[in-house]
Design a protein around this motif. Sequence first.
Motif, short mmCIF file in Angstrom:
data_model
loop_
_atom_site.label_atom_id
_atom_site.label_comp_id
_atom_site.label_asym_id
_atom_site.label_seq_id
_atom_site.Cartn_x
_atom_site.Cartn_y
_atom_site.Cartn_z
N UNK A 47 -8.07 -8.40 -3.24
CA UNK A 47 -8.74 -8.00 -2.01
C UNK A 47 -7.98 -6.88 -1.31
N UNK A 48 -6.65 -6.95 -1.36
CA UNK A 48 -5.88 -5.86 -0.79
C UNK A 48 -6.19 -4.53 -1.46
N UNK A 49 -6.34 -4.57 -2.78
CA UNK A 49 -6.68 -3.36 -3.53
C UNK A 49 -8.10 -2.90 -3.21
N UNK A 50 -9.03 -3.84 -3.13
CA UNK A 50 -10.41 -3.51 -2.78
C UNK A 50 -10.48 -2.82 -1.42
N UNK A 51 -9.79 -3.39 -0.45
CA UNK A 51 -9.81 -2.80 0.89
C UNK A 51 -9.07 -1.47 0.93
N UNK A 52 -8.07 -1.32 0.08
CA UNK A 52 -7.37 -0.04 0.00
C UNK A 52 -8.31 1.04 -0.55
N UNK A 53 -9.07 0.70 -1.59
CA UNK A 53 -10.05 1.64 -2.14
C UNK A 53 -11.08 2.01 -1.07
N UNK A 234 -7.64 -10.00 4.65
CA UNK A 234 -7.06 -10.08 3.31
C UNK A 234 -6.58 -11.48 2.97
N UNK A 235 -5.97 -12.15 3.94
CA UNK A 235 -5.24 -13.37 3.61
C UNK A 235 -5.94 -14.67 3.98
N UNK A 236 -7.05 -14.60 4.71
CA UNK A 236 -7.73 -15.84 5.10
C UNK A 236 -8.17 -16.66 3.89
N UNK A 361 -2.98 -3.02 1.87
CA UNK A 361 -2.09 -3.36 0.74
C UNK A 361 -0.80 -4.02 1.20
N UNK A 362 -0.29 -3.62 2.38
CA UNK A 362 0.92 -4.25 2.90
C UNK A 362 0.68 -5.73 3.14
N UNK A 364 -1.61 -7.75 1.71
CA UNK A 364 -1.74 -8.47 0.44
C UNK A 364 -0.41 -8.62 -0.28
N UNK A 365 0.42 -7.57 -0.26
CA UNK A 365 1.72 -7.62 -0.93
C UNK A 365 2.66 -8.61 -0.24
N UNK A 366 2.70 -8.60 1.09
CA UNK A 366 3.57 -9.52 1.82
C UNK A 366 3.17 -10.97 1.55
N UNK A 367 1.87 -11.24 1.55
CA UNK A 367 1.39 -12.60 1.33
C UNK A 367 1.73 -13.06 -0.08
N UNK A 368 1.53 -12.19 -1.06
CA UNK A 368 1.77 -12.55 -2.46
C UNK A 368 3.25 -12.70 -2.76
#
Length: 439
Positions: A47-53, A234-236, A361-362, A364-368
Amino acid sequence: MLSILADRIYRHLFLAQIVALLGTGLATVALGLLAYDLAGDGAAMVLGTVFTIKMVAYVGVAPVAGAFADRVNRRALLVALDLVRAGCALALPFVTEVWQVYVLIFLLQSASAAFTPTFQATIPDVLPEEESYTRALSLSRLAYDLENIVSPTFAALLLAVMSYNALFLGTVVGFVGSALLVVSVMLPSPKPSEPRGILDRTTRGIRIYLATPRLRGLLALNLAVAAAGAMVLVNSVVLVRGMLGLSESALAWTMFAFGAGSMAAALILPRLLDRLPDRPVMFAGSVVMISALLALAVAMSALGLSWPMLLAALLAIGFGYSAVLTPSGRLLRRSAHSEDRPAVFAAQFALSHACWLLCYPLSGWLMTRFGAVPALVVLAGVAGAGIISALHLWPAGDTPEVEHTHDNLPPDHPHLQGHHRHSHALVIDDRHPRWATHF
């Protein structure tokens, strides 16, 4: 507030916005579930990548579209873009690989990047009076909140009886309905701006935007909005489905809480903005968002995550989110001539989404990589940096009822290019001690 719906053109445009947003809301829920199906616990990164696109499309396409929006028939452009978005949504239920999602989202969001600022810049031409336009902004915010409340609720009901892939068909219906409503009215088109080179036209809106102190402050507040919003969007799905182990419907109700907070703010703001300048209202909303992020982090560290706790935090974040975004259209409106509005709205669209391009992306990356609590704390820090920057960039002293000429602007100010220095128009240099107001 509802009295402005007596205007037939605005009424049709408002209804077009509602049906398109309802469809988009269904797609938001379905996209999160699709990502979870394709990637499991890696859904946050997908989702982070999708929203980044999505943000790359917004940042790259919006300025170009805004530069030429006054050269084409607005109604034909908006209808064509709605149909492109409908076609992309129609293809989403058939994807089997993550890369296919990425391609379709890029095409759909590129169309949205051209559609949204053109649509937004049309409303001030339909409702030229300040009071009417302010009410229209609040109705527009309510329409966005409708996406966050009615769409998840409808999605939750539909998910009880059908697959989430069927939700994408609702998105198609929304975009087609929007196109039909737009084509049913004649839209005003401002006179074309003076001929300019491609580079000048493409960068004009951004140059006007960055030359205006209050809009530079708005950009900094957009960073705060993006940081808090990215945590939610992203994280919900990971918090609800992964950490809490709740159902797909629970995700929809969680997003409902975010929308309920935003709608509550939108209902309060018209009267509040009649009494207070935009600046303190928007700063207060930013503080509410940061406080909610930090409170959720502290509560999770001490007690662990619970669903009521998450719902309360998203309710507060939604309230602050709307308090920042709703007045922003007033700032833009008073910062541009009619023929420059598409370019300035496109600049806001592109620059604000550049903030989302950083935060998606920040988040999504922090959560992962680190988990929920570090993600909350870091994103709250990013939002705090945005508020501190805005305090420096946007000087106090807003007097919204006052308009000025361009007489006090420097000769090389970008907004004076192509205009007579002594023509009466909205001032955009708010370093003057008494500058006009509104986004």
